[in-house]
Design a protein around this motif. Structure first.
Motif, mmCIF file in Angstrom:
data_model
loop_
_atom_site.group_PDB
_atom_site.id
_atom_site.type_symbol
_atom_site.label_atom_id
_atom_site.label_comp_id
_atom_site.label_asym_id
_atom_site.label_seq_id
_atom_site.Cartn_x
_atom_site.Cartn_y
_atom_site.Cartn_z
ATOM 1 N N VAL A 81 -38.798 43.059 13.428
ATOM 2 C CA VAL A 81 -38.948 41.629 13.810
ATOM 3 C C VAL A 81 -37.903 40.730 12.640
ATOM 4 O O VAL A 81 -38.103 41.267 11.465
ATOM 5 N N VAL A 82 -36.976 39.975 12.811
ATOM 6 C CA VAL A 82 -36.201 39.345 11.899
ATOM 7 C C VAL A 82 -36.628 37.887 11.695
ATOM 8 O O VAL A 82 -36.863 37.050 12.720
ATOM 9 N N PRO A 83 -37.081 37.281 10.523
ATOM 10 C CA PRO A 83 -37.258 36.185 10.306
ATOM 11 C C PRO A 83 -36.115 34.946 10.837
ATOM 12 O O PRO A 83 -35.092 35.461 10.510
ATOM 13 N N LEU A 84 -36.523 33.696 11.273
ATOM 14 C CA LEU A 84 -35.518 32.866 11.384
ATOM 15 C C LEU A 84 -35.538 31.808 10.542
ATOM 16 O O LEU A 84 -36.315 31.358 9.872
ATOM 17 N N GLY A 85 -34.216 31.265 10.298
ATOM 18 C CA GLY A 85 -34.084 30.274 9.442
ATOM 19 C C GLY A 85 -33.989 29.029 9.865
ATOM 20 O O GLY A 85 -33.995 28.945 11.146
ATOM 21 N N ASP A 86 -33.577 27.946 9.129
ATOM 22 C CA ASP A 86 -33.628 26.653 9.535
ATOM 23 C C ASP A 86 -32.205 26.430 10.509
ATOM 24 O O ASP A 86 -31.253 26.832 10.031
ATOM 25 N N GLY A 87 -32.406 25.727 11.436
ATOM 26 C CA GLY A 87 -31.210 25.402 12.349
ATOM 27 C C GLY A 87 -31.007 26.508 13.213
ATOM 28 O O GLY A 87 -29.625 26.572 14.071
ATOM 29 N N THR A 88 -31.501 27.692 13.429
ATOM 30 C CA THR A 88 -31.333 28.915 14.187
ATOM 31 C C THR A 88 -32.582 29.084 15.404
ATOM 32 O O THR A 88 -33.745 28.926 14.774
ATOM 33 N N ASP A 89 -32.066 29.268 16.803
ATOM 34 C CA ASP A 89 -33.172 29.521 17.572
ATOM 35 C C ASP A 89 -33.465 30.699 17.875
ATOM 36 O O ASP A 89 -34.585 30.998 18.178
ATOM 37 N N PHE A 90 -32.554 31.674 17.906
ATOM 38 C CA PHE A 90 -32.928 33.094 17.976
ATOM 39 C C PHE A 90 -31.886 33.901 17.284
ATOM 40 O O PHE A 90 -30.945 33.659 16.931
ATOM 41 N N VAL A 91 -32.226 35.239 16.835
ATOM 42 C CA VAL A 91 -31.520 36.311 16.486
ATOM 43 C C VAL A 91 -31.964 37.513 17.141
ATOM 44 O O VAL A 91 -33.021 37.896 17.469
ATOM 45 N N GLN A 92 -30.853 38.250 17.546
ATOM 46 C CA GLN A 92 -30.980 39.695 18.402
ATOM 47 C C GLN A 92 -29.907 40.566 17.670
ATOM 48 O O GLN A 92 -28.547 40.314 17.871
ATOM 49 N N VAL A 93 -30.404 41.974 17.306
ATOM 50 C CA VAL A 93 -29.500 42.822 17.005
ATOM 51 C C VAL A 93 -29.480 43.984 18.158
ATOM 52 O O VAL A 93 -30.559 44.468 18.439
ATOM 53 N N VAL A 94 -28.099 44.392 18.365
ATOM 54 C CA VAL A 94 -28.000 45.113 19.646
ATOM 55 C C VAL A 94 -27.180 46.324 18.937
ATOM 56 O O VAL A 94 -26.107 45.916 18.441
ATOM 57 N N ASN A 95 -27.386 47.699 19.406
ATOM 58 C CA ASN A 95 -26.644 48.769 18.634
ATOM 59 C C ASN A 95 -25.653 48.851 19.962
ATOM 60 O O ASN A 95 -25.392 48.437 20.769
ATOM 61 N N GLY A 96 -24.949 50.155 19.563
ATOM 62 C CA GLY A 96 -23.657 50.372 20.234
ATOM 63 C C GLY A 96 -24.065 50.743 21.746
ATOM 64 O O GLY A 96 -23.187 50.639 22.691
ATOM 65 N N LYS A 97 -25.424 51.347 21.945
ATOM 66 C CA LYS A 97 -26.005 51.577 23.227
ATOM 67 C C LYS A 97 -26.505 50.656 24.001
ATOM 68 O O LYS A 97 -27.055 50.809 25.103
ATOM 69 N N GLY A 98 -26.552 49.405 23.526
ATOM 70 C CA GLY A 98 -26.893 48.297 24.260
ATOM 71 C C GLY A 98 -28.325 48.080 23.884
ATOM 72 O O GLY A 98 -28.916 47.534 24.954
ATOM 73 N N GLN A 99 -29.176 48.763 22.975
ATOM 74 C CA GLN A 99 -30.241 48.483 22.874
ATOM 75 C C GLN A 99 -30.868 47.512 21.613
ATOM 76 O O GLN A 99 -29.901 47.551 20.708
ATOM 77 N N VAL A 100 -31.784 46.883 22.120
ATOM 78 C CA VAL A 100 -31.973 45.792 20.961
ATOM 79 C C VAL A 100 -32.766 46.572 19.904
ATOM 80 O O VAL A 100 -33.912 47.279 20.175
ATOM 81 N N VAL A 101 -32.282 46.410 18.575
ATOM 82 C CA VAL A 101 -32.957 47.475 17.627
ATOM 83 C C VAL A 101 -33.866 46.243 16.752
ATOM 84 O O VAL A 101 -34.868 46.913 15.918
ATOM 85 N N ALA A 102 -33.501 44.902 16.853
ATOM 86 C CA ALA A 102 -34.198 44.011 15.923
ATOM 87 C C ALA A 102 -34.112 42.599 16.707
ATOM 88 O O ALA A 102 -33.155 42.396 17.344
ATOM 89 N N ALA A 103 -35.073 41.879 16.508
ATOM 90 C CA ALA A 103 -34.712 40.615 17.094
ATOM 91 C C ALA A 103 -36.017 39.543 16.340
ATOM 92 O O ALA A 103 -36.824 39.987 15.536
#
Length: 468
Positions: A81-103
């Protein structure tokens, strides 16, 4: 061809119908057109700058969040889980295999965004992530201990879109109001500015041939309309003066013609009924003399009419003034002092008439002698003709009056000599038509007339000494 002509006529008719007829309407239309174009360009520029500024701020905010996550990922400290900063709606981290590793918390468990493209992308909505509002997504690729990952950082476009919509609505309402204000102000200001012009036009339209004494109103100030009014009044002054001079000329001519015609008729009537042939012959001889005077007066009047009409352009024939004096002096007892090469551009017959009139006037008023001189004035580049008679001197008050038509200082003597008071006015008019002057100058005794004419520019050599 016929269809083209009809099309041209139709376009001409439409142009005449659509083009405003008054200066006021054309000025208002021109001002509104210029302001409308300026407002349109300014509005588009404003909206473009506002859009670029808002999206630039959103991109900076999202990139800042992505950079924070990138540092965590590169250090191997990235959690699920990645904390959100001001002015940002979402964050998603995707690896080279297309898998979500953090969000971020709000998109945990959602499928990978699965986009690859420019660093900044816009979406109308991200339903797979459960986000319905428009988003601006910033994509950052970084290397981690587990391989490369793509960080998607999204910022909502709702506030930016709302600001753009509000600004566009404000411009959409404000620009027509501003344009209407410009039209009303231009219409009022133009109408007020043109009001004196309409007053001038109305007054000029009301001035008839017998009302040349009327003048147009002069508005206050010193602008173009005020100068126009003064120019119009100056023109009316000249027309009024010309009209009065014409009426006076007609009255004087009628008066001058009435007396000799009456005398001529009386002589002829008496001659017809008189029984003595000798007396009848004397009466007929006197009638012939009066007829000659009438003929000379009519010739002078016709010549004055030609002078008043003026030549189409100033004559430029080179005329030797000394030669004209020699020709006019034949059979006269005159003292001559004539310079050589005293050449002036002009009309030969008219200048000969000027010389003859001056000599006739001098002989009529001289006691015993008349002196005539022709010279060139190098200081002013003029040919100077001087005619002096040893008669009575002219009073200063009479030096201009004698150049008025039908003016005779010694009326009885002038009538006996056949003068009608037109010789000197004709001579001065001829001098003026040649760009010169004719005046009475000071002299120890008698009267001296001086005519100055522009010298011929083609005369190269300097004048020689006077001839005896």
């Amino acid at each position: 061809m016929a269809e083209r002509r009809r099309a041209r006529r139709l376009l001409s008719w439409l142009r005449s119908r659509l083009t405003p007829g008054s200066v006021r309407a054309r000025a208002t239309l021109a001002a509104c057109t210029v302001v409308a174009v300026a407002l349109a360009v300014a509005s588009l520029a404003m909206l473009s700058l506002l859009r670029a500024d808002l999206r630039g701020k959103l991109e900076a905010s999202a990139r800042g969040q992505a950079d924070v996550v990138a540092k965590l990922a590169m250090g191997g400290r990235l959690g699920k889980v990645v904390p959100l900063g001001d002015g940002t709606d979402f964050v998603q981290v995707v690896n080279g295999k297309g898998q979500v590793v953090a969000a971020s918390q709000n998109v945990v468990g959602r499928p990978a965004l699965g986009v690859s493209g420019p660093p900044v992308m816009e979406f109308g909505g991200l339903k797979p992530l459960g986000i319905l509002s428009s988003q601006q997504v910033t994509n950052v690729v970084v290397e981690t201990p587990d391989g490369p990952v793509v960080i998607h950082s999204g910022a909502s476009l709702r506030a930016a879109d709302d600001a753009e919509s509000s600004t566009a609505l404000t411009l959409l309402v404000g620009c027509p109001l501003l344009l209407l204000t410009v039209a009303l102000v231009t219409w009022r200001v133009t109408g007020r500015a043109l009001r004196p012009v309409e007053a001038i036009r109305s007054e000029v339209a009301a001035i008839g041939e017998q009302e040349l004494h009327r003048r147009v109103p002069i508005p206050r100030g010193d602008d173009e309309i005020t100068r126009l009014a003064r120019t119009m009044n100056g023109m009316l002054d000249r027309l009024d003066l010309a009209g009065r001079r014409q009426r006076q000329f007609i009255a004087d001519a009628s008066h001058e013609l009435r007396s000799p015609i009456a005398v001529l008729r009386t002589q002829l009537e008496v001659a017809v009924g008189h029984p003595d042939p000798t007396v009848r012959a004397e009466l007929v001889e006197g009638a012939l003399q009066d007829a000659e005077r009438l003929q000379a007066l009519a010739a002078d009047l016709l010549f004055l009419a030609r002078l008043d009409a003026g030549p189409p352009q100033r004559p430029t024939d080179p005329i030797d003034v000394a030669e004209l004096v020699r020709a006019a002096a034949r059979g006269r007892e005159l003292t001559l002092a004539l310079a050589q090469e005293a050449v002036a551009p002009g009309h030969r017959l008219w200048l000969a008439r000027l010389v003859t009139n001056l000599l006739d006037n001098a002989e009529r008023h001289a006691r015993s002698s008349v002196r005539v001189a022709v010279r060139t004035d190098t200081a002013t580049d003029e040919v100077v003709l001087t005619v002096h008679n040893d008669g009575e001197a002219l009073a200063p008050a009479d030096r201009e009056r004698i150049f008025e038509r039908f003016t005779r200082l010694d009326d009885a003597r002038s009538r006996d000599a056949g003068g009608a008071g037109l010789g000197l006015p004709i001579a001065r008019d001829i001098a003026h038509h040649h760009g010169g002057t004719l005046t009475v100058v000071d002299s120890p005794s008698g009267a001296t007339f001086e005519a100055r004419l522009p010298r011929d520019p083609q005369t190269a050599q300097e004048p020689a000494g006077p001839e005896g």
